[in-house]
Design an enzyme around this catalytic site. Structure first.
Site, short mmCIF file in Angstrom:
data_model
loop_
_atom_site.label_atom_id
_atom_site.label_comp_id
_atom_site.label_asym_id
_atom_site.label_seq_id
_atom_site.Cartn_x
_atom_site.Cartn_y
_atom_site.Cartn_z
N ASN A 9 0.88 -1.18 0.00
CA ASN A 9 0.00 0.00 0.00
C ASN A 9 0.91 1.23 0.00
O ASN A 9 1.48 1.57 1.03
CB ASN A 9 -0.90 -0.04 1.25
CG ASN A 9 -1.70 1.24 1.41
OD1 ASN A 9 -1.78 2.07 0.50
ND2 ASN A 9 -2.30 1.41 2.59
N LYS A 11 0.18 4.30 -0.36
CA LYS A 11 -0.41 5.53 0.20
C LYS A 11 -0.10 6.73 -0.72
O LYS A 11 0.06 6.55 -1.92
CB LYS A 11 0.06 5.74 1.64
CG LYS A 11 -0.14 4.48 2.48
CD LYS A 11 0.01 4.68 3.94
CE LYS A 11 -0.18 3.32 4.64
NZ LYS A 11 -0.18 3.44 6.08
N HIS A 96 -9.57 1.37 4.54
CA HIS A 96 -8.32 1.55 5.28
C HIS A 96 -8.58 2.53 6.42
O HIS A 96 -9.34 3.49 6.28
CB HIS A 96 -7.24 2.08 4.34
CG HIS A 96 -5.89 2.06 4.98
ND1 HIS A 96 -5.49 3.03 5.88
CD2 HIS A 96 -4.86 1.18 4.89
CE1 HIS A 96 -4.27 2.73 6.30
NE2 HIS A 96 -3.86 1.62 5.72
N GLU A 98 -7.00 4.94 7.51
CA GLU A 98 -6.76 6.35 7.17
C GLU A 98 -7.95 6.94 6.43
O GLU A 98 -8.26 8.12 6.57
CB GLU A 98 -5.46 6.48 6.36
CG GLU A 98 -4.24 6.24 7.26
CD GLU A 98 -3.03 5.65 6.57
OE1 GLU A 98 -2.96 5.69 5.32
OE2 GLU A 98 -2.14 5.13 7.28
N GLU A 168 -5.68 -4.64 10.41
CA GLU A 168 -4.65 -3.63 10.62
C GLU A 168 -4.93 -2.83 11.89
O GLU A 168 -5.69 -1.86 11.87
CB GLU A 168 -4.62 -2.66 9.43
CG GLU A 168 -4.33 -3.34 8.11
CD GLU A 168 -3.72 -2.35 7.12
OE1 GLU A 168 -2.59 -2.60 6.69
OE2 GLU A 168 -4.35 -1.33 6.82
N GLY A 174 2.29 2.36 10.64
CA GLY A 174 3.27 3.44 10.46
C GLY A 174 3.95 3.87 11.75
O GLY A 174 4.62 4.90 11.79
N SER A 214 3.20 -2.00 10.34
CA SER A 214 4.65 -2.06 10.56
C SER A 214 5.24 -3.45 10.31
O SER A 214 6.17 -3.88 10.99
CB SER A 214 5.00 -1.58 11.97
OG SER A 214 4.57 -0.25 12.15
#
Ligand code: PGA
Length: 251
Positions: A9, A11, A96, A98, A168, A174, A214
């Site tokens: 991904n 991003k 996701h 985000e 996730e 991250g 991560s």
């Protein structure tokens, strides 16, 4: 058995020249990935066409990071499932964290996206996961259950076989802090048991459940050894082809 899958991904990273360099590197290194492992990249939508041109021969899936929850119309700046499918993409990420957090995507919209993806021959890679607060309060399994129930488990048996799930935990995305193999396995097993209850064991065992947060070349193999972890959704580490391919070789 569920297919082993490792997806990158990207991003909102890389300009076109950097993106093409990374795509060429992945294309060059893809032969190192074992035959039974499917790899793929979710590039920014603006690079999907380049990705499909560079990554020929089908070993690497190409997918979008998002689709809009309406099929078409006056939604300036958005990208539809039909558009992504018409490029010959393979999958799209949906939900996701985000997107949920910064763009306020809710479970009802995500349900519409799942339906649109399937109607347009895209594999929905449905993301779920809890915040740090929810993890600490002990409610995390309930959170994941409602994310799945409200956006994914309305599908019938035939359709649900076409989805991929990515767990996730938000606190691991991250941050450099990975869920331990035990923590991840607990949730993956829980997701598999939900699928078994709702459908049956055969269906549950066919659906790939990926871990994201991560994941890197150092911790991937311990995670991928867990019974219910069928691969990974890789953010930061997918921006370097050698790391990404190393992760795909970690089963
Ligand atoms: P990360 O991101 O690997 O950089 O933690 C994973 C993701 O958000 O998909």
């Amino acid at each position: 058995m569920a297919q082993k899958i490792v997806l990158g991904n990207w991003k909102m990273n890389l300009n076109l020249f950097q993106a093409e360099e990374l795509l060429n590197d992945v294309d060059r290194l893809k032969k190192e990935v074992p035959k039974d492992v499917q790899i793929g990249v979710a590039t920014p939508s603006i690079y999907l066409h380049s990705a499909l041109n560079i990554l020929t021969e089908g070993k690497v899936w190409v997918g979008s990071q998002n689709i809009y929850h309406e099929p078409n119309g006056a939604y300036t700046g958005e990208v539809s499932a039909d558009m992504v499918n018409s490029l010959a993409c393979h999958f799209t990420l949906i939900g996701h964290s985000e997107r949920r957090q910064y763009f306020n995507e809710n479970n009802e919209q995500l349900k519409a996206k799942v339906n649109l993806a399937l109607e347009n021959d895209l594999i929905p890679v449905f993301c779920c996961g809890e915040s740090l607060e929810q993890r600490k309060s002990g409610d995390y399994l309930e959170v994941i259950k409602s994310q799945l129930e409200e956006s994914l488990l309305h599908l019938d048996k035939g359709s649900v076989k076409g989805v991929v799930i990515a767990y996730e935990p938000i606190w691991a995305i991250g941050t450099g802090e990975t869920a331990s193999a035990d923590q991840a396995q607990e949730v993956h097993q829980f997701i598999r048991s939900l699928l078994t209850q709702k459908y049956d064991a055969e269906v549950a065992n066919l659906i790939s459940i990926l871990y994201g947060g991560s994941c890197n070349p150092t911790n991937a193999s311990e995670l991928f050894q867990q019974n219910d972890i069928d691969g990974g959704l890789i953010g930061g580490a997918s921006l370097k082809a050698t790391n990404f391919i190393e992760i795909a070789k970690s089963f």
